[in-house]
Design an enzyme around this catalytic site. Structure first.
Site, PDB file in Angstrom:
ATOM      1  N   CYS A 162     -39.035 -47.244  -5.773  1.00 40.16           N
ATOM      2  CA  CYS A 162     -39.198 -46.646  -4.443  1.00 40.16           C
ATOM      3  C   CYS A 162     -37.913 -45.954  -4.003  1.00 40.16           C
ATOM      4  O   CYS A 162     -37.944 -45.085  -3.154  1.00 40.16           O
ATOM      5  CB  CYS A 162     -39.642 -47.697  -3.433  1.00 40.16           C
ATOM      6  SG  CYS A 162     -38.580 -49.132  -3.384  1.00 40.16           S
ATOM      7  N   GLU A 190     -44.364 -38.456  -3.291  1.00 41.80           N
ATOM      8  CA  GLU A 190     -43.668 -39.398  -4.176  1.00 41.80           C
ATOM      9  C   GLU A 190     -44.184 -39.208  -5.605  1.00 41.80           C
ATOM     10  O   GLU A 190     -45.381 -39.349  -5.875  1.00 41.80           O
ATOM     11  CB  GLU A 190     -43.925 -40.836  -3.705  1.00 41.80           C
ATOM     12  CG  GLU A 190     -43.040 -41.838  -4.412  1.00 41.80           C
ATOM     13  CD  GLU A 190     -43.145 -43.243  -3.841  1.00 41.80           C
ATOM     14  OE1 GLU A 190     -44.226 -43.601  -3.341  1.00 41.80           O
ATOM     15  OE2 GLU A 190     -42.142 -43.970  -3.891  1.00 41.80           O
ATOM     16  N   GLU A 216     -42.810 -52.265   3.092  1.00 42.51           N
ATOM     17  CA  GLU A 216     -41.788 -51.598   2.277  1.00 42.51           C
ATOM     18  C   GLU A 216     -42.570 -50.633   1.394  1.00 42.51           C
ATOM     19  O   GLU A 216     -43.143 -51.022   0.384  1.00 42.51           O
ATOM     20  CB  GLU A 216     -41.038 -52.661   1.477  1.00 42.51           C
ATOM     21  CG  GLU A 216     -39.632 -52.246   1.097  1.00 42.51           C
ATOM     22  CD  GLU A 216     -39.627 -51.263  -0.044  1.00 42.51           C
ATOM     23  OE1 GLU A 216     -39.627 -50.040   0.249  1.00 42.51           O
ATOM     24  OE2 GLU A 216     -39.642 -51.677  -1.191  1.00 42.51           O
ATOM     25  N   LYS A 230     -49.362 -62.539  -3.881  1.00 40.77           N
ATOM     26  CA  LYS A 230     -50.365 -61.818  -4.673  1.00 40.77           C
ATOM     27  C   LYS A 230     -49.629 -60.721  -5.444  1.00 40.77           C
ATOM     28  O   LYS A 230     -49.203 -59.721  -4.862  1.00 40.77           O
ATOM     29  CB  LYS A 230     -51.419 -61.226  -3.724  1.00 40.77           C
ATOM     30  CG  LYS A 230     -52.160 -59.984  -4.222  1.00 40.77           C
ATOM     31  CD  LYS A 230     -53.043 -60.226  -5.421  1.00 40.77           C
ATOM     32  CE  LYS A 230     -53.764 -58.944  -5.822  1.00 40.77           C
ATOM     33  NZ  LYS A 230     -52.867 -57.917  -6.405  1.00 40.77           N
TER      34      LYS A 230
END
Ligand code: NDP
Length: 506
Positions: free
Chosen positions: A273, A366, A239, A166
């Site tokens: 990331c 983040e 992750e 997906k």
């Protein structure tokens, strides 16, 4: 925003974030359609998993060649859907191929059965073997819409599994293209299938009858995926994000460190990331380092065919970056380049900040944007303490003559020494984090075994005069057991159980 779903629509459309132009549309798959895809994958997985490594290798090599032949087309789709410059898009295709090649080549060794020590059961042979899990659900992000999912898909396929993928609603078309290539290449029809849609389609995949879910995205969504998967006790590989620190010691090569910092923070417009998200620089070289970074950042062009930085992929991400910048400035940060006022549409000018502290969002949350916040530190101890002051623990980097020793002190899944991000380009290195960065590993042998079922086999090789696994024990068994404990484990060196048992019974 690169995506639009109209009310009651059964399709979603993908838009170019730099122009708003329509790139294409894809179906919104319902939970029932996701389940059907998983059922088809189950059938394919049984045939695929039963093949020899040689037979799988032949097909995976054909898949690799077909992807390489479509590299330009794939890069063009990534460029249009995600907004990144064409060179970065093509780099992404190349890195995906490097992982597919590595996984194909190394699966036979990584999954080879191995003998292990038998301890007390000296008359046994013990073997660990690795088998495909079956069907892997992969939920991918939009920032590296091909490279990141292929970091799971390549290893899952090479380990003998079928995959249902997906992609993010922001970047579905590159996945559709890869599924088309897979459909044409693999003899098995449903080995790699793509289901498209928004969060609900991803949630359906997390709940479906898959054998593992490999998710890449935010920590918040990762938690939701884990909760959904828990219904069936489906294992998950997460992750998630990072807040990667970079430490620059006073004996570092300032120019080299600055060049790496600019790349690490700004490649993919900081939407990685493992981006360099915060920088700690030794007091003695701080001003020189900042000047070198600013000098290099000023050479960069944002937007256009020859731009170093492309458009941000989503409006939401622009909002987050703006919020972090405004918060930092309100709390005393200095803006040396770019800044909130220089944001135009989905384009953000690379921004260098100094005088930052851990009270600011830009140093703890983040950001996922082209921002370089630099904090002055009085010592390496302070740099290490601040680097480890995070809920995340994905990547990290250290520059200096003793960078290797400093790297050992960082609580992170990965560290680049006198470099940035390099660990993601080395397919033999397992990739993953700790804390809110998730768990499990993609890439490397660990990444192959992540998609396997571990089987332990104990086989009796020969009979011994004493059989501990029998209800029929001699009268002096208790005394023998006491003797064994003393002899085997009472001394400095653990004796071999077989030698002792033979001696005991003559
Ligand atoms: P998300 O974590 O929401 O999206 C990642 C993937 O999960 C997408 O495919 C998304 O689909 C899917 N998804 C969304 N909701 C669900 C659900 N309930 N169940 C299963 N799958 C779901 O990322 P965002 O786009 O919201 O980005 C937000 C933040 O996440 C960024 O600011 C960044 O900090 C971080 N991020 C980290 C990434 C990484 O590489 N570690 C990658 C992307 C984002 P859909 O897109 O269709 O909603």
């Amino acid at each position: 925003m690169a995506t639009h779903i109209s009310p009651q629509a059964d399709r979603l459309s993908s838009h170019d974030p730099s122009t708003g132009d329509l790139v294409g549309t894809v179906p919104i798959h319902t939970p029932a359609e996701v389940d059907a895809a998983v059922a088809r994958a189950r059938v394919a997985s049984q045939s695929w998993g039963a093949l020899s490594f040689e037979a799988r290798t032949e097909e995976l090599v054909a898949f690799r060649k077909a992807i390489a032949a479509s590299a330009d087309e794939l890069a063009a789709i990534i460029h249009r859907e995600n907004g990144k410059p064409e060179l970065e898009a093509l780099t992404e295709v190349m890195m995906s191929l490097s992982h597919l090649a590595h996984a194909t080549q190394h699966a036979p060794d990584a999954m080879a059965s191995r003998k292990v020590g038998v301890g007390l059961l000296a008359n046994f042979r013990a073997t660990v073997s690795y088998h495909p899990l079956g069907v892997i659900g992969v939920i991918g992000p939009w920032n590296y819409p091909m490279f990141t999912p292929m970091g799971s898909i390549s290893y899952a396929l090479a380990a003998g599994n079928a995959v249902v993928w997906k992609p993010s609603e922001l970047t579905p078309l590159v996945a559709v293209k890869l599924a088309e290539i897979a459909q044409k290449t693999f003899a098995l029809a449903h080995l790699l299938q793509v289901v498209t849609g928004a969060g609900a389609t991803g949630a359906a995949l997390a709940k479906a009858a898959v054998d593992k879910v490999a998710f890449t995205g935010s920590a918040a969504t990762g938690r939701r995926v884990m909760i959904a998967a828990a219904e069936r006790l489906t294992p998950v590989l997460l992750e998630l994000g990072g807040k990667d620190p970079m430490i620059v010691a006073d004996d570092a090569d300032v120019e080299k460190a600055a060049e790496a910092c600019v790349y690490g923070a700004l490649t993919n417009s900081g939407q990685a990331c493992i981006s360099v998200e915060r920088v700690y620089v030794a007091d003695a070289i701080h001003d020189r380092f900042v000047a070198a970074v600013v000098e290099q950042v000023k050479q960069l062009k944002v937007g256009g065919d020859d731009g170093h930085l492309g458009a941000m992929t989503s409006d939401l991400q622009v909002k987050i970056v703006r919020d972090h910048l405004d918060d930092a400035v309100a709390k005393g940060a200095k803006v040396l380049t770019g800044g909130s006022a220089a944001i135009s549409g989905n384009y953000i000018q690379p921004t260098v900040l100094t005088d930052v502290t851990h009270d600011m969002k830009v140093m703890v949350d983040e950001t996922f944007g082209p921002i370089i916040p630099i904090q002055r530190v009085a010592s390496i101890d302070e740099a290490v303490r601040l680097a480890n002051d995070t809920v995340y623990g994905l990547g990290s980097s250290v520059f200096g003559k003793h960078a290797r020793e400093i790297a050992e002190r960082l609580r992170a899944g990965m560290t680049a020494v006198n470099a940035v991000m390099a660990f993601s380009g080395i397919p033999g290195l397992p990739f993953g984090g700790v804390g809110d960065s998730g768990f499990g590993r993609i890439h490397g042998d660990e990444g192959i075994r992540e998609f396997t079922r571990v089987k332990s086999t104990a086989e009796q090789a020969f009979a011994l005069p004493i059989n501990m696994m029998s209800m029929n024990q001699p009268k002096n068994a208790l005394a023998q057991m006491r003797g064994m404990i003393k002899q085997l484990y009472g001394g400095g060196v653990v004796a071999k159980a077989g030698d002792f048992l033979r001696k005991l019974r003559g």
